[in-house]
Design a protein around this motif. Structure first.
Motif, PDB file in Angstrom:
ATOM      1  N   GLY A 101      16.153  -0.601 -38.792  1.00 35.54           N
ATOM      2  CA  GLY A 101      15.599  -1.420 -39.850  1.00 35.54           C
ATOM      3  C   GLY A 101      14.492  -0.676 -40.570  1.00 35.54           C
ATOM      4  N   SER A 102      13.808  -1.389 -41.426  1.00 31.33           N
ATOM      5  CA  SER A 102      12.697  -0.777 -42.156  1.00 31.33           C
ATOM      6  C   SER A 102      11.543  -1.758 -42.223  1.00 31.33           C
ATOM      7  N   ALA A 103      10.350  -1.206 -42.306  1.00 26.56           N
ATOM      8  CA  ALA A 103       9.155  -2.046 -42.396  1.00 26.56           C
ATOM      9  C   ALA A 103       9.137  -2.781 -43.726  1.00 26.56           C
ATOM     10  N   ARG A 104       8.697  -4.018 -43.674  1.00 22.60           N
ATOM     11  CA  ARG A 104       8.573  -4.818 -44.889  1.00 22.60           C
ATOM     12  C   ARG A 104       7.148  -4.735 -45.425  1.00 22.60           C
ATOM     13  N   ALA A 105       6.973  -5.277 -46.613  1.00 22.77           N
ATOM     14  CA  ALA A 105       5.652  -5.222 -47.247  1.00 22.77           C
ATOM     15  C   ALA A 105       4.548  -5.802 -46.366  1.00 22.77           C
ATOM     16  N   PRO A 106       4.756  -6.940 -45.687  1.00 25.51           N
ATOM     17  CA  PRO A 106       3.692  -7.451 -44.814  1.00 25.51           C
ATOM     18  C   PRO A 106       3.348  -6.494 -43.675  1.00 25.51           C
ATOM     19  N   ASP A 107       4.362  -5.769 -43.150  1.00 24.99           N
ATOM     20  CA  ASP A 107       4.106  -4.808 -42.085  1.00 24.99           C
ATOM     21  C   ASP A 107       3.232  -3.661 -42.588  1.00 24.99           C
ATOM     22  N   LEU A 108       3.544  -3.174 -43.781  1.00 25.74           N
ATOM     23  CA  LEU A 108       2.761  -2.078 -44.359  1.00 25.74           C
ATOM     24  C   LEU A 108       1.325  -2.521 -44.632  1.00 25.74           C
ATOM     25  N   HIS A 109       1.186  -3.740 -45.137  1.00 24.51           N
ATOM     26  CA  HIS A 109      -0.152  -4.283 -45.405  1.00 24.51           C
ATOM     27  C   HIS A 109      -0.947  -4.397 -44.115  1.00 24.51           C
ATOM     28  N   ASP A 110      -0.302  -4.924 -43.067  1.00 24.24           N
ATOM     29  CA  ASP A 110      -1.001  -5.110 -41.793  1.00 24.24           C
ATOM     30  C   ASP A 110      -1.381  -3.773 -41.162  1.00 24.24           C
ATOM     31  N   ALA A 111      -0.541  -2.755 -41.345  1.00 25.30           N
ATOM     32  CA  ALA A 111      -0.863  -1.431 -40.810  1.00 25.30           C
ATOM     33  C   ALA A 111      -2.102  -0.861 -41.488  1.00 25.30           C
ATOM     34  N   HIS A 112      -2.160  -0.974 -42.803  1.00 26.60           N
ATOM     35  CA  HIS A 112      -3.352  -0.510 -43.522  1.00 26.60           C
ATOM     36  C   HIS A 112      -4.594  -1.278 -43.064  1.00 26.60           C
ATOM     37  N   HIS A 113      -4.452  -2.588 -42.906  1.00 28.33           N
ATOM     38  CA  HIS A 113      -5.585  -3.418 -42.493  1.00 28.33           C
ATOM     39  C   HIS A 113      -6.044  -3.044 -41.088  1.00 28.33           C
ATOM     40  N   ALA A 114      -5.099  -2.772 -40.177  1.00 23.53           N
ATOM     41  CA  ALA A 114      -5.457  -2.403 -38.803  1.00 23.53           C
ATOM     42  C   ALA A 114      -6.198  -1.074 -38.768  1.00 23.53           C
ATOM     43  N   ILE A 115      -5.760  -0.127 -39.587  1.00 24.31           N
ATOM     44  CA  ILE A 115      -6.430   1.177 -39.645  1.00 24.31           C
ATOM     45  C   ILE A 115      -7.858   1.015 -40.154  1.00 24.31           C
ATOM     46  N   GLU A 116      -8.048   0.180 -41.147  1.00 22.55           N
ATOM     47  CA  GLU A 116      -9.402  -0.107 -41.639  1.00 22.55           C
ATOM     48  C   GLU A 116     -10.240  -0.787 -40.554  1.00 22.55           C
ATOM     49  N   ALA A 117      -9.617  -1.679 -39.796  1.00 24.19           N
ATOM     50  CA  ALA A 117     -10.345  -2.453 -38.788  1.00 24.19           C
ATOM     51  C   ALA A 117     -10.904  -1.581 -37.674  1.00 24.19           C
ATOM     52  N   LEU A 140      -4.609   4.202 -31.524  1.00 23.37           N
ATOM     53  CA  LEU A 140      -3.864   3.427 -30.536  1.00 23.37           C
ATOM     54  C   LEU A 140      -4.293   1.961 -30.533  1.00 23.37           C
ATOM     55  N   PHE A 141      -5.573   1.706 -30.752  1.00 24.72           N
ATOM     56  CA  PHE A 141      -6.038   0.321 -30.847  1.00 24.72           C
ATOM     57  C   PHE A 141      -5.474  -0.342 -32.107  1.00 24.72           C
ATOM     58  N   ALA A 142      -5.390   0.409 -33.203  1.00 25.25           N
ATOM     59  CA  ALA A 142      -4.796  -0.144 -34.421  1.00 25.25           C
ATOM     60  C   ALA A 142      -3.337  -0.516 -34.189  1.00 25.25           C
TER      61      ALA A 142
END
Length: 247
Positions: A101-117, A140-142
């Motif tokens: 499968g492929s990541a959807r827009a919400p997955d990409l958004h959440d990944a960016h947000h986790a990296i910022e967090a 790894l925490f992200a």
């Protein structure tokens, strides 16, 4: 307080030699619990048993969590694979989109947000083999953040990282607790355990004590754990109990 995990007379072994011996304890739900003990006490083995990653020959593990996230020790992770910070974090959603499968827009958004967090904004395209130990632990925490798990298991999450990174990652752990997630961490720093983890489980191959940290980490219990670890016979006969899987 309800239990997220219940260990019932659990024995974990390698080549029929017990690494964790007849442990019965409860891990409270929506709480931060530390697993502590001397070197070789079976702490990491117990954590892996909770995930079903090692065999156990007796007893059972009862778990109420719907989703479990696991952070292994960094020494167990191969960082030579050519993958970026962003893609590593996105693997936290692997169970949702799988290998084809492929990541959807919400997955990409959440990944960016986790990296910022975790304080790594701007590192998204950096290869993971260029990161320091502390930076990689933030990655790894992200990734754990994206897994959205009820139960988070951490194996020595603060080993060999700087104090600022420890403080930042502890903020993530406290956020999980505030969100009513259960966190179980193998730790060595008793001062940190007393300061940050309300519940503890003290091992020395066998259970020494479990419950509120202030009671578990008493001088008497710590001396007993050390004595038990020093007295353990590594050359003891193998256990003859037939192996069986957990319920």
């Amino acid at each position: 307080m309800s239990a997220a995990l219940r260990l019932v007379d659990l024995t974990v072994s390698y080549d029929r030699h017990p690494a964790v011996h007849h442990v019965s304890a409860e891990i409270p739900a929506a709480e931060m619990t530390a697993i502590v003990g001397p070197n070789g006490a079976g702490k990491s083995t117990l954590l892996k048993a909770m995930l079903g990653l090692v065999p156990h020959i007796e007893g059972r593990i009862e778990c109420t969590a719907r989703r479990i996230a696991y952070l292994p020790q960094q020494a167990e992770i191969d960082r030579s694979f050519p993958i970026s910070v962003f893609d590593t974090v996105l693997l936290g959603r692997w169970s949702r989109f799988g290998g084809f499968g492929s990541a959807r827009a919400p997955d990409l958004h959440d990944a960016h947000h986790a990296i910022e967090a975790v304080g790594l904004a701007g590192f998204e395209r950096r290869p993971i083999d260029t990161l320091s130990v502390g930076q990689f632990q933030r990655v790894l925490f992200a990734r754990l953040l994206l897994q959205d798990a009820d139960l988070v298991l951490l194996d020595e999450p603060f080993a060999a990282i700087d104090s600022r990174t420890v403080a930042d990652l502890m903020a993530v752990v406290r956020r999980w607790r505030a969100e009513q997630r259960t966190v179980v961490a193998v730790l060595h720093d008793f001062d940190q355990v007393r300061r940050d983890f309300p519940s503890s489980l003290l091992l020395a191959r066998e259970l020494v004590a479990a419950g509120p940290t202030a009671k578990v980490l008493s001088a008497e219990n710590l001396m007993r754990a050390r004595a038990m670890a020093e007295a353990w016979d590594e050359q003891a006969d193998a256990c003859d109990v037939p192996m069986k899987l957990s319920a």
